[in-house]
Write a protein that holds these residues in place. Structure first.
Motif, PDB file in Angstrom:
ATOM      1  N   PHE A  32     -16.943 -26.728 -45.609  1.00 57.07           N
ATOM      2  CA  PHE A  32     -16.307 -25.496 -45.146  1.00 57.07           C
ATOM      3  C   PHE A  32     -15.007 -25.771 -44.408  1.00 57.07           C
ATOM      4  O   PHE A  32     -14.407 -24.852 -43.839  1.00 57.07           O
ATOM      5  CB  PHE A  32     -17.275 -24.741 -44.242  1.00 57.07           C
ATOM      6  CG  PHE A  32     -18.601 -24.457 -44.899  1.00 57.07           C
ATOM      7  CD1 PHE A  32     -18.740 -23.419 -45.788  1.00 57.07           C
ATOM      8  CD2 PHE A  32     -19.696 -25.272 -44.641  1.00 57.07           C
ATOM      9  CE1 PHE A  32     -19.955 -23.166 -46.401  1.00 57.07           C
ATOM     10  CE2 PHE A  32     -20.925 -25.021 -45.250  1.00 57.07           C
ATOM     11  CZ  PHE A  32     -21.049 -23.971 -46.140  1.00 57.07           C
ATOM     12  N   ALA A  80     -16.534 -15.530 -49.724  1.00 58.50           N
ATOM     13  CA  ALA A  80     -16.740 -15.200 -48.308  1.00 58.50           C
ATOM     14  C   ALA A  80     -17.436 -16.376 -47.636  1.00 58.50           C
ATOM     15  O   ALA A  80     -18.639 -16.347 -47.344  1.00 58.50           O
ATOM     16  CB  ALA A  80     -17.554 -13.919 -48.181  1.00 58.50           C
ATOM     17  N   LEU A  81     -16.687 -17.429 -47.350  1.00 58.93           N
ATOM     18  CA  LEU A  81     -17.288 -18.670 -46.873  1.00 58.93           C
ATOM     19  C   LEU A  81     -17.963 -18.519 -45.522  1.00 58.93           C
ATOM     20  O   LEU A  81     -19.030 -19.095 -45.279  1.00 58.93           O
ATOM     21  CB  LEU A  81     -16.215 -19.758 -46.802  1.00 58.93           C
ATOM     22  CG  LEU A  81     -15.952 -20.541 -48.093  1.00 58.93           C
ATOM     23  CD1 LEU A  81     -14.923 -21.622 -47.838  1.00 58.93           C
ATOM     24  CD2 LEU A  81     -17.232 -21.160 -48.612  1.00 58.93           C
ATOM     25  N   ASP A  82     -17.339 -17.771 -44.610  1.00 60.94           N
ATOM     26  CA  ASP A  82     -17.912 -17.642 -43.270  1.00 60.94           C
ATOM     27  C   ASP A  82     -19.291 -17.004 -43.335  1.00 60.94           C
ATOM     28  O   ASP A  82     -20.252 -17.503 -42.730  1.00 60.94           O
ATOM     29  CB  ASP A  82     -16.973 -16.817 -42.383  1.00 60.94           C
ATOM     30  CG  ASP A  82     -15.677 -17.547 -42.109  1.00 60.94           C
ATOM     31  OD1 ASP A  82     -15.656 -18.782 -42.261  1.00 60.94           O
ATOM     32  OD2 ASP A  82     -14.688 -16.887 -41.754  1.00 60.94           O
ATOM     33  N   ARG A  83     -19.395 -15.890 -44.048  1.00 61.83           N
ATOM     34  CA  ARG A  83     -20.701 -15.224 -44.157  1.00 61.83           C
ATOM     35  C   ARG A  83     -21.692 -16.089 -44.920  1.00 61.83           C
ATOM     36  O   ARG A  83     -22.879 -16.140 -44.594  1.00 61.83           O
ATOM     37  CB  ARG A  83     -20.535 -13.865 -44.833  1.00 61.83           C
ATOM     38  CG  ARG A  83     -19.921 -12.814 -43.935  1.00 61.83           C
ATOM     39  CD  ARG A  83     -19.841 -11.478 -44.638  1.00 61.83           C
ATOM     40  NE  ARG A  83     -18.861 -11.511 -45.720  1.00 61.83           N
ATOM     41  CZ  ARG A  83     -18.675 -10.524 -46.577  1.00 61.83           C
ATOM     42  NH1 ARG A  83     -19.414  -9.438 -46.512  1.00 61.83           N
ATOM     43  NH2 ARG A  83     -17.748 -10.605 -47.512  1.00 61.83           N
ATOM     44  N   TYR A  84     -21.233 -16.765 -45.960  1.00 63.69           N
ATOM     45  CA  TYR A  84     -22.117 -17.636 -46.733  1.00 63.69           C
ATOM     46  C   TYR A  84     -22.646 -18.768 -45.862  1.00 63.69           C
ATOM     47  O   TYR A  84     -23.838 -19.100 -45.907  1.00 63.69           O
ATOM     48  CB  TYR A  84     -21.342 -18.190 -47.926  1.00 63.69           C
ATOM     49  CG  TYR A  84     -22.113 -19.176 -48.774  1.00 63.69           C
ATOM     50  CD1 TYR A  84     -23.127 -18.737 -49.612  1.00 63.69           C
ATOM     51  CD2 TYR A  84     -21.804 -20.528 -48.752  1.00 63.69           C
ATOM     52  CE1 TYR A  84     -23.835 -19.633 -50.411  1.00 63.69           C
ATOM     53  CE2 TYR A  84     -22.498 -21.432 -49.537  1.00 63.69           C
ATOM     54  CZ  TYR A  84     -23.512 -20.985 -50.364  1.00 63.69           C
ATOM     55  OH  TYR A  84     -24.214 -21.888 -51.141  1.00 63.69           O
ATOM     56  N   GLN A  85     -21.778 -19.350 -45.035  1.00 64.90           N
ATOM     57  CA  GLN A  85     -22.212 -20.442 -44.164  1.00 64.90           C
ATOM     58  C   GLN A  85     -23.232 -19.965 -43.141  1.00 64.90           C
ATOM     59  O   GLN A  85     -24.253 -20.618 -42.906  1.00 64.90           O
ATOM     60  CB  GLN A  85     -20.999 -21.070 -43.467  1.00 64.90           C
ATOM     61  CG  GLN A  85     -21.350 -22.265 -42.594  1.00 64.90           C
ATOM     62  CD  GLN A  85     -20.133 -22.865 -41.920  1.00 64.90           C
ATOM     63  OE1 GLN A  85     -19.062 -22.240 -41.891  1.00 64.90           O
ATOM     64  NE2 GLN A  85     -20.267 -24.054 -41.386  1.00 64.90           N
ATOM     65  N   ARG A  86     -22.967 -18.796 -42.529  1.00 67.70           N
ATOM     66  CA  ARG A  86     -23.926 -18.288 -41.534  1.00 67.70           C
ATOM     67  C   ARG A  86     -25.271 -17.979 -42.173  1.00 67.70           C
ATOM     68  O   ARG A  86     -26.323 -18.213 -41.576  1.00 67.70           O
ATOM     69  CB  ARG A  86     -23.354 -17.031 -40.881  1.00 67.70           C
ATOM     70  CG  ARG A  86     -22.190 -17.278 -39.940  1.00 67.70           C
ATOM     71  CD  ARG A  86     -21.920 -16.057 -39.076  1.00 67.70           C
ATOM     72  NE  ARG A  86     -21.600 -14.888 -39.867  1.00 67.70           N
ATOM     73  CZ  ARG A  86     -20.358 -14.533 -40.209  1.00 67.70           C
ATOM     74  NH1 ARG A  86     -19.335 -15.289 -39.825  1.00 67.70           N
ATOM     75  NH2 ARG A  86     -20.134 -13.445 -40.916  1.00 67.70           N
ATOM     76  N   GLN A 107     -26.783 -21.693 -43.471  1.00 63.39           N
ATOM     77  CA  GLN A 107     -26.714 -22.911 -42.683  1.00 63.39           C
ATOM     78  C   GLN A 107     -28.093 -23.422 -42.291  1.00 63.39           C
ATOM     79  O   GLN A 107     -28.401 -24.620 -42.402  1.00 63.39           O
ATOM     80  CB  GLN A 107     -25.870 -22.667 -41.424  1.00 63.39           C
ATOM     81  CG  GLN A 107     -25.574 -23.933 -40.632  1.00 63.39           C
ATOM     82  CD  GLN A 107     -24.661 -24.872 -41.393  1.00 63.39           C
ATOM     83  OE1 GLN A 107     -23.532 -24.537 -41.695  1.00 63.39           O
ATOM     84  NE2 GLN A 107     -25.158 -26.057 -41.733  1.00 63.39           N
ATOM     85  N   ARG A 146     -13.191 -26.339 -51.991  1.00 63.49           N
ATOM     86  CA  ARG A 146     -13.721 -25.069 -51.459  1.00 63.49           C
ATOM     87  C   ARG A 146     -13.683 -23.949 -52.491  1.00 63.49           C
ATOM     88  O   ARG A 146     -14.479 -23.017 -52.435  1.00 63.49           O
ATOM     89  CB  ARG A 146     -12.895 -24.626 -50.242  1.00 63.49           C
ATOM     90  CG  ARG A 146     -13.027 -25.515 -49.036  1.00 63.49           C
ATOM     91  CD  ARG A 146     -12.083 -25.068 -47.951  1.00 63.49           C
ATOM     92  NE  ARG A 146     -12.514 -23.819 -47.346  1.00 63.49           N
ATOM     93  CZ  ARG A 146     -11.714 -23.013 -46.658  1.00 63.49           C
ATOM     94  NH1 ARG A 146     -10.441 -23.325 -46.537  1.00 63.49           N
ATOM     95  NH2 ARG A 146     -12.171 -21.910 -46.125  1.00 63.49           N
TER      96      ARG A 146
END
Length: 921
Positions: free
Chosen positions: A882, A895-901, A904, A889
C-alpha cells in the motif's frame, strides 16, 4: 506455313471492316437524325444546391429517376460553367498560401503590426470571403478605410498570383454574367433546391439569367426574397407540435441516445437507413463520440462533413512525423514514425531496433549515431546508412517539412501533409492536422447521415434527430470578425443573414418539414461540466424527457449497451461472473479470499521463483509484501518504463547515477593510490573523469533531461558521490576499497577475484535461498580480518537513523550483505555494515558486533518463515503493498484505503508468523 498464308486472314478481316465502314457511312445521316431526336427529347436543366450532402443526394435522385438531363451544381460551379474556358473558382487550399505570401511581401497601413501572427492568413481569407459574399467593392467610397485598403491590396495580389484559369468569386460572377447568353444551351432551366438564402454576390448573375432561362426556387423558411426575379415555390410547412426533447447527461450521452433511436427505427423492418439523419448546428462537440460509438454500434452511418484525418492511418502517419519534427528526436517518437511511415516500413527490417535498450531516450542525433553503429541487416548492410540522413533532417525541425514529407510519406498521407502545409506554417502542423478532414467514401443514399443542420436543410429525411438544443449550441451566437469590427464595416452591411438567424431558420425548416418527424435532444452539462440551459428554440411546445445514464433502453445500440441494459444476460457470461465474484470478495468479505492472493500448495511457478537467485530488493519484497513478490518474481509483472524526456531523474534513477559515479571513481583510484590514501585533488580528478564518461554514455541507455539540466544533474550527483568518498574515517593503513562489488553471479563471464570470487554461490537460511547482488562499497584490511560494507542512499535521511536496525524488514540489506561477507571472507572477524545517506553531512549508521549478529539471525529466521508461507500458498498484501512507491499498486483494488482497512485483520491473521518482523526496530 508460309508468311503469305499468315497474312490472308488479316487482309480478309480488313476488307470486311471496310465494307462495314461503307455501310455505316451511307446510314450516318439517318443515325444522326435519330440521335438528334433523342437529344432534343432530353430537356437540360440544372439543380442548384448548397453543401456536399445535398449535391450527392440530388445526383442519387437523378439516377433513380432516370433524369438524364439533370445537372447538379453549386452557385460557384454554375458560374464557372457559364464563364467557360476551363475556368474554376478559387478554393481555400489555393488561396491560403498566396495570402500568406502577400502578407510577407506587402507593406500595410494597419495590418503591418499583426501580419506575422499565427493563423493570420486564414483570418484574412475569412474576412475577404465575407466581403466578397456581401458584394462590397474595395473602391466603393461608402466603405473607405485604411483596413479595407489593406485588404484590397491583398485582393489585388491574389488576382495577379493565382493559377491560370482560377478566378476570385467577384471576377467569376462577372465573367459568368457576361456569358449568360449561352445559358439555355449550357445549363438550361435553373432550380434552386432548398437554399435558405443566396448571398448578394450571386444576385446580379441570377437576375441576368432570369432573362434567358426559367428560374425557380424551392425556398424554405419565411425570409424576404422580394429581390428574386424567378418563381418562388413556397414549401408547405406544418407547425412544430408534439415535439419531444430527450434531456441527456452530456454530449456523449446524446450520441448514445441518438444511436439507440436509430437502432430502434431500423428494427421495425420498414424504415431504411436512408430515411434517418442525425444533426446539430455544429458537429464539433459530438463528432469524436459519434466516430467511436458508431464503429462500436456497427450501424451504416455516413459522415457528411467527412471524418477527422487523425482517425485514419494516413493521418496518424502525418501526426507521427509532425511529432518528431516539432518536438524533437526521442526513441518513442522515432519508433512510432518507423511503424507508420511507408518509406521507413519498406527500408528498415521489422526488428531494426532490437539492439537498442528501450530505456534509452536518444534525444540527440549523435546518440542515435552511436546506438545505430553496431546494427546491421541480415545482408550485413548498415542500418545507420538508411536512417541517419532521415534523423538529421528531422533534427532540423519545421524548416525541413517539405523534404521530410516527400521522403517519408506516400499516397494519402503525403496528400494530407501537403494540404496541411498549404493551410498553415510547418511549426503549427500539429494544430493544422487536427482541422483536416477526409471525405467519407460511403454513399449517403444508403446510410444514416450524420450532418450539420445547414447541410441537412437541402436534403431532409423522414426521421431526423436534432442534437445540442442548448443555449450555447443551437442557435450559436454571432461571431465578430477580428479584422472587420463594426467601426470598420457595420454588421448590417457585411452580413445578409447572421449565423444566429441561420441556425434559427434551419431549426424551423427541419422541424416543420411536412414529410419528416423530428426528435430533439440536449445535454444538461457540457464537456467541461458546466450547466447548460435549454435553447430558446425549445422553450415552448416541447415535452422534455429525462434520460439517465443508467436507464434500460428499449433498443440497445451495441453489444456492450445490450449487456448493460440486460443484466441477466451479462451475468450469464463467464467473464462477468468472475468479475462479480471478485468484486464481492474485495468489498464484502473480511477474510482473505482467492481474489486477495493465495494459491495452491507448492505451486510450480512459485517454486521456480524461489529457486532463482534473489537480490536484497526481492527479499525485502518477500518479507514485506509476499503477494507483490509472487507478482514480480513468479508472474513477471513489471511497470512499463517510458523513454520520455524528463526534466529531472526519478529518485531510483538518480540513485543509480550516483552509484555509477562512485564505481567509476573508485576504479580509477584503486589500487593506486588507493582510496584511503588518495588526496582530495585525486578524488576530484577521478570524479571529474567519471562524470565525463557518464555524461556521454548514459543517454545511450537511459532517458535523461535536456542537456543543461542533465549537466546540472550530473553535478549534483558528483557532489553526493564526493561526500560518499570523503565521509569515512580511515579504516586502517593498506586498506583496499572496492566499489559496486558483485557476488553470487554464477553465470558471470568475469574473472574478478578481489575482494572475492564473484561466481561463488551464496546460500542462506534453512530454506536454501540463493543470494546474489552488488554491494556499493567494500573496504578490506590487508589481513582480510576486518571488512567494512557501505550501502549508499540518495534519499532523505530518516530522523531516527541511529535507532534503525531492520526497520520492519525495510532495511535488511545490511544484514544480508554481512551474511554474504561471512561466507565469502570466512577469515573476517570484524564486520561493519553501514548505511550512508549522501544528502546530509551526518555520520553513517553502522551495525556491528552483537547487534549485527542478532539482525542477521532475525533476517534469516523470517526469510525461512516467508518461504514456508509461499510454499504453502500463503501470499497476501503486506505493508509495502500500500506504499506510494509500489509500482504494482495498479493491480490492487482502486479504493486502497478502504480495502486495506477491511482486509488488514484477515491478512495479518493469515500471515501471523511474519507479522512480528514488521514491528522490528
Amino acid at each position: 506455313m508460309s508468311a503469305s498464308r499468315l497474312r490472308l486472314p488479316r487482309i480478309r478481316r480488313a476488307r470486311q471492316l471496310g465494307a462495314a465502314s461503307g455501310r455505316a457511312a451511307r446510314d450516318a445521316p439517318l443515325n444522326r437524325g435519330r440521335d438528334n431526336e433523342k437529344i432534343l427529347a432530353i430537356k437540360r436543366h440544372t439543380v442548384i444546391v448548397e453543401g456536399t450532402l445535398a449535391f450527392r443526394m440530388q445526383r442519387a435522385a437523378a439516377a433513380r429517376a432516370g433524369d438524364h438531363g439533370r445537372d447538379v451544381a453549386t452557385l460557384p460551379l454554375l458560374a464557372a460553367r457559364l464563364a467557360g474556358g476551363f475556368t474554376r473558382p478559387a478554393d481555400h487550399a489555393t488561396l491560403v498560401p498566396i495570402v500568406a505570401r502577400a502578407l510577407s511581401e506587402l507593406g500595410f497601413e494597419e495590418l503591418e503590426s499583426v501580419k506575422t501572427r499565427p493563423g493570420m492568413a486564414r483570418a484574412v481569407l475569412a474576412s475577404l470571403a465575407r466581403i466578397w459574399a456581401a458584394d462590397i467593392r474595395f473602391d466603393d467610397p461608402r466603405f473607405a478605410s485604411a483596413r479595407l485598403s489593406d485588404l484590397g491590396r491583398i485582393e489585388a495580389y491574389l488576382r495577379s498570383h493565382m493559377p491560370m484559369g482560377t478566378l476570385l468569386p467577384p471576377d467569376l460572377r462577372d465573367r459568368a454574367t457576361a456569358g449568360t447568353g449561352r445559358a439555355r444551351a449550357t445549363v438550361g432551366d435553373l432550380h434552386f433546391h432548398r437554399l435558405i438564402s443566396i448571398d448578394p454576390l450571386w444576385r446580379p448573375l441570377i437576375t441576368a439569367l432570369a432573362a434567358v432561362v426559367e428560374i425557380t426556387w424551392d425556398a424554405p423558411g419565411t425570409l424576404d426574397r422580394s429581390w428574386f426575379p424567378g418563381t418562388l415555390l413556397h414549401t408547405a410547412t406544418q407547425p412544430s407540435q408534439d415535439l419531444i426533447c430527450d434531456v441527456c447527461a452530456d454530449p456523449r450521452a446524446e450520441i448514445v441516445e441518438a444511436l439507440r433511436w436509430a437502432r430502434e427505427l431500423l428494427s421495425d423492418g420498414v424504415t431504411q437507413a436512408s430515411d434517418i439523419a442525425i444533426t446539430s448546428a455544429d458537429l464539433g462537440v459530438w463528432d469524436d463520440h459519434m466516430l467511436v460509438l458508431a464503429a462500436e454500434a456497427q450501424l451504416p452511418i455516413h459522415f457528411a462533413s467527412g471524418v477527422s484525418a487523425l482517425s485514419t492511418r494516413a493521418g496518424q502517419a502525418c501526426a507521427a512525423l509532425a511529432d518528431v519534427m516539432i518536438n524533437g528526436l526521442s526513441q518513442d517518437r522515432v519508433r512510432r514514425l518507423s511503424l507508420l511511415s511507408p518509406y521507413l516500413t519498406e527500408a528498415l527490417p521489422a526488428d531494426w531496433m532490437k539492439g537498442i535498450p528501450t530505456e534509452a531516450g536518444l534525444f540527440e542525433p549523435e546518440h542515435w549515431a552511436r546506438s545505430l553503429e553496431p546494427l546491421r541487416r541480415a545482408d550485413g548492410s548498415s542500418i545507420a546508412g538508411t536512417l541517419m540522413p532521415v534523423l538529421l533532417d528531422l533534427d532540423v525541425g519545421p524548416g525541413a517539412a517539405v523534404k521530410l514529407g516527400e521522403t517519408l510519406l506516400r499516397g494519402k498521407s503525403l496528400g494530407l501533409w501537403r494540404e496541411a502545409l498549404r493551410l498553415g506554417p510547418a511549426a503549427a502542423m500539429e494544430m493544422t492536422l487536427t482541422s483536416l478532414r477526409i471525405a467519407d467514401e460511403s454513399d449517403p443514399a444508403n446510410n444514416v447521415v450524420w450532418a450539420r443542420a445547414a447541410d441537412l436543410v437541402g436534403a431532409p429525411r423522414p426521421h431526423m434527430r436534432l442534437l445540442g438544443l442548448s443555449s450555447r449550441s443551437w442557435p450559436r451566437a454571432d461571431g465578430v470578425d477580428p479584422l472587420l469590427p463594426d467601426h470598420v464595416l457595420s454588421e448590417h452591411d457585411l452580413v445578409d443573414l447572421s449565423r444566429l438567424e441561420h441556425d434559427r431558420l434551419a431549426f424551423e425548416v427541419l422541424v416543420g418539414h411536412p414529410a419528416s418527424r423530428a426528435t430533439l435532444s440536449r445535454s444538461r452539462r457540457s464537456v467541461e461540466g458546466a450547466f447548460l440551459a435549454k435553447s430558446a428554440l425549445v422553450q415552448r411546445k416541447v415535452t422534455e424527457r429525462p434520460r439517465s445514464r443508467t436507464r434500460t433502453p428499449e433498443h440497445a445500440f451495441s453489444e456492450g449497451d445490450r449487456l448493460l441494459a440486460r443484466t441477466e444476460d451479462a451475468l450469464d457470461l463467464p467473464r462477468m461472473q468472475s468479475v462479480t465474484v471478485c468484486w464481492t470478495d474485495w468489498t464484502h468479505r473480511l477474510e482473505p479470499t482467492p481474489h486477495d492472493g493465495g494459491f495452491r500448495k507448492d505451486h510450480p511457478a512459485v517454486i521456480r521463483a524461489l529457486r532463482m537467485p534473489q537480490s536484497a530488493t526481492s527479499l525485502r519484497r518477500l518479507l514485506r509484501d509476499p503477494l507483490g513478490f509472487v507478482w514480480a518474481r513468479a508472474l513477471g509483472m513489471t511497470a512499463p518504463e517510458l523513454a520520455v524526456e524528463p526534466l529531472q531523474l526519478d529518485p531510483v534513477t538518480f540513485g543509480d547515477l550516483v552509484h555509477e559515479l562512485l564505481r567509476l571513481a573508485v576504479e580509477r583510484i584503486e589500487p593506486t593510490p588507493g582510496l584511503v590514501g588518495a588526496t582530495p585533488e585525486e578524488i576530484d580528478n577521478a570524479l571529474d573523469a567519471a562524470a565525463r564518461d557518464v555524461a556521454e554514455r548514459w543517454p545511450l541507455t537511459q532517458a535523461v533531461p535536456p542537456r543543461l539540466l542533465w549537466l546540472d544533474t550530473i553535478e549534483e550527483a558528483r557532489r553526493r558521490a564526493r561526500r560518499g568518498l570523503t565521509i569515512d574515517a580511515r579504516f586502517g593503513p593498506g586498506t583496499r576499497s572496492f566499489s559496486e562489488v558483485p557476488f553470487g553471479t554464477a553465470e558471470s563471464l568475469g574473472e574478478r577475484t578481489e575482494p572475492w570470487d564473484e561466481r561463488q554461490e551464496i546460500v542462506i537460511g534453512q530454506s536454501g535461498i540463493r543470494l546474489k547482488g552488488r554491494i556499493d562499497r567494500v573496504d578490506v584490511k590487508p589481513d582480510r580480518r576486518g571488512v567494512r560494507m557501505s550501502d549508499y542512499k540518495t534519499g532523505t535521511t530518516p530522523r531516527n537513523l541511529g535507532d534503525v536496525i531492520l526497520n520492519g524488514g525495510a532495511e535488511v540489506q545490511r544484514a544480508l550483505y554481512a551474511i554474504t561477507i561471512r561466507q565469502l571472507i570466512p577469515e573476517a572477524s570484524t564486520i561493519i555494515a553501514r548505511l550512508v545517506y549522501l544528502d546530509t553531512m551526518g555520520p553513517p549508521a553502522g551495525l556491528d558486533g552483537d547487534i549485527l549478529e542478532r539482525a542477521e539471525e532475525t533476517t534469516l529466521r523470517f526469510i525461512d518463515v516467508a518461504v514456508e508461507g509461499l510454499r504453502n500458498g500463503i501470499a497476501y498484501a503486506g505493508p509495502d503493498a500500500f506504499a506510494g512507491y509500489n509500482d504494482l499498486r495498479i493491480a490492487l483494488p482502486a479504493a486502497l484505503d478502504r480495502y486495506q482497512r477491511r482486509k488488514q485483520e484477515g491478512f495479518d491473521a493469515a500471515q501471523q508468523r511474519l507479522v512480528p518482523l514488521w514491528a522490528e526496530p
